[in-house]
Design a protein around this motif. Structure first.
Motif, short mmCIF file in Angstrom:
data_model
loop_
_atom_site.label_atom_id
_atom_site.label_comp_id
_atom_site.label_asym_id
_atom_site.label_seq_id
_atom_site.Cartn_x
_atom_site.Cartn_y
_atom_site.Cartn_z
N UNK A 54 0.85 -1.21 0.00
CA UNK A 54 0.00 0.00 0.00
C UNK A 54 0.88 1.26 0.00
N UNK A 55 0.43 2.28 -0.74
CA UNK A 55 1.16 3.55 -0.84
C UNK A 55 0.18 4.69 -0.65
N UNK A 56 0.73 5.88 -0.34
CA UNK A 56 -0.08 7.10 -0.32
C UNK A 56 -0.52 7.48 1.08
N UNK A 57 -1.41 8.50 1.16
CA UNK A 57 -1.80 9.06 2.46
C UNK A 57 -2.49 8.07 3.39
N UNK A 58 -3.07 7.00 2.82
CA UNK A 58 -3.76 6.02 3.68
C UNK A 58 -2.81 4.94 4.19
N UNK A 59 -1.52 5.11 3.90
CA UNK A 59 -0.56 4.05 4.23
C UNK A 59 -0.69 3.55 5.67
N UNK A 112 -4.33 1.44 -6.43
CA UNK A 112 -4.30 2.45 -5.37
C UNK A 112 -4.80 1.85 -4.05
N UNK A 113 -4.57 2.62 -2.97
CA UNK A 113 -5.03 2.18 -1.65
C UNK A 113 -6.55 1.98 -1.65
N UNK A 114 -7.29 2.89 -2.29
CA UNK A 114 -8.75 2.76 -2.30
C UNK A 114 -9.20 1.56 -3.13
#
Ligand code: FE2
Length: 170
Positions: A54-59, A112-114
Motif C-alpha cells: 500500500x502507498x499514499x496518504x492512507x498508508x 491504489x489504496x482505495x
C-alpha cells in the motif's frame, strides 16, 4: 486394560466417528468448510500483499488494519482446518487445492489504496455469503459447534467489510 489410539494397529487409519452426526451430514458441512478455509487462506495472502504494497496518504491506517486482519485470518485458518478434521475429513492445505476451491481473486499489482480497500471488501463479502450458506447446512444437521464457529467468524467478516466499505464512502 482399555485400548487407546496409540494401541491401534498401524494399518488402521480410520476410527469411525460416533458423535451423532451422520457421515453425509458431516460431508455436506465439510464441503462448505473446505471452501471457507480456502477463502481464508487466499484472503490472508492478499491482505498481506496489500499490507506490504500500500502507498499514499492512507498508508498508516491500511498498513495497521491489514496487519490485524491477517493475524486474525491466520488464527481462523487453524480453527477451521481443525474443525474439518474433527468432522472426520482431511483438511486441504495446498495452493492448488485452495485455488480450485475458492472464488477469491488474487491480489492485483499497482493499484491504489482505495482500490485495495474495494478489493478486500469484495473478498470479505464473498466469504460472508459463503458462510451464510455454510450456516444453513450446519443448522440443517444440527452441528452446533460449526454453527458457533461460523457465527463468530461471520461477525468478524461483517465488521471487516464495514471497515473496507467505509474507505470508499464520503
Ligand atoms: Fe508487517
Amino acid at each position: 486394560m482399555s485400548t487407546t489410539a496409540l494401541d491401534l494397529p498401524t494399518d488402521q487409519h480410520q476410527v469411525p466417528l460416533q458423535t451423532g452426526l451422520s457421515e453425509s451430514g458431516r460431508a455436506s458441512i465439510v464441503d462448505h468448510l473446505n471452501e471457507i478455509l480456502a477463502d481464508h487462506y487466499l484472503l490472508m495472502l492478499k491482505t498481506h500483499n496489500y499490507h506490504w504494497n500500500v502507498r499514499g496518504p492512507l498508508f498508516k491506517s491500511m498498513h495497521d488494519l491489514t496487519e490485524s486482519q491477517y493475524e486474525d485470518l491466520f488464527g481462523a485458518i487453524d480453527e477451521i482446518a481443525e474443525r474439518i478434521r474433527a468432522l472426520g475429513f482431511d483438511a486441504p492445505g495446498s495452493f492448488e487445492a485452495y485455488s480450485s476451491l475458492s472464488k477469491i481473486k488474487e491480489a492485483k499489482a499497482g493499484i491504489s489504496a482505495l482500490e485495495m480497500a474495494a478489493d478486500l471488501l469484495a473478498s470479505h463479502e464473498n466469504i460472508i455469503r459463503n458462510m451464510r450458506e455454510a450456516l444453513a447446512v450446519a443448522d440443517q444437521y444440527e452441528d452446533e459447534v460449526s454453527i458457533d464457529m461460523l457465527t463468530e467468524r461471520l461477525k468478524v467478516h461483517e465488521k471487516a467489510a464495514w471497515m473496507w466499505r467505509s474507505f470508499n464512502e464520503k
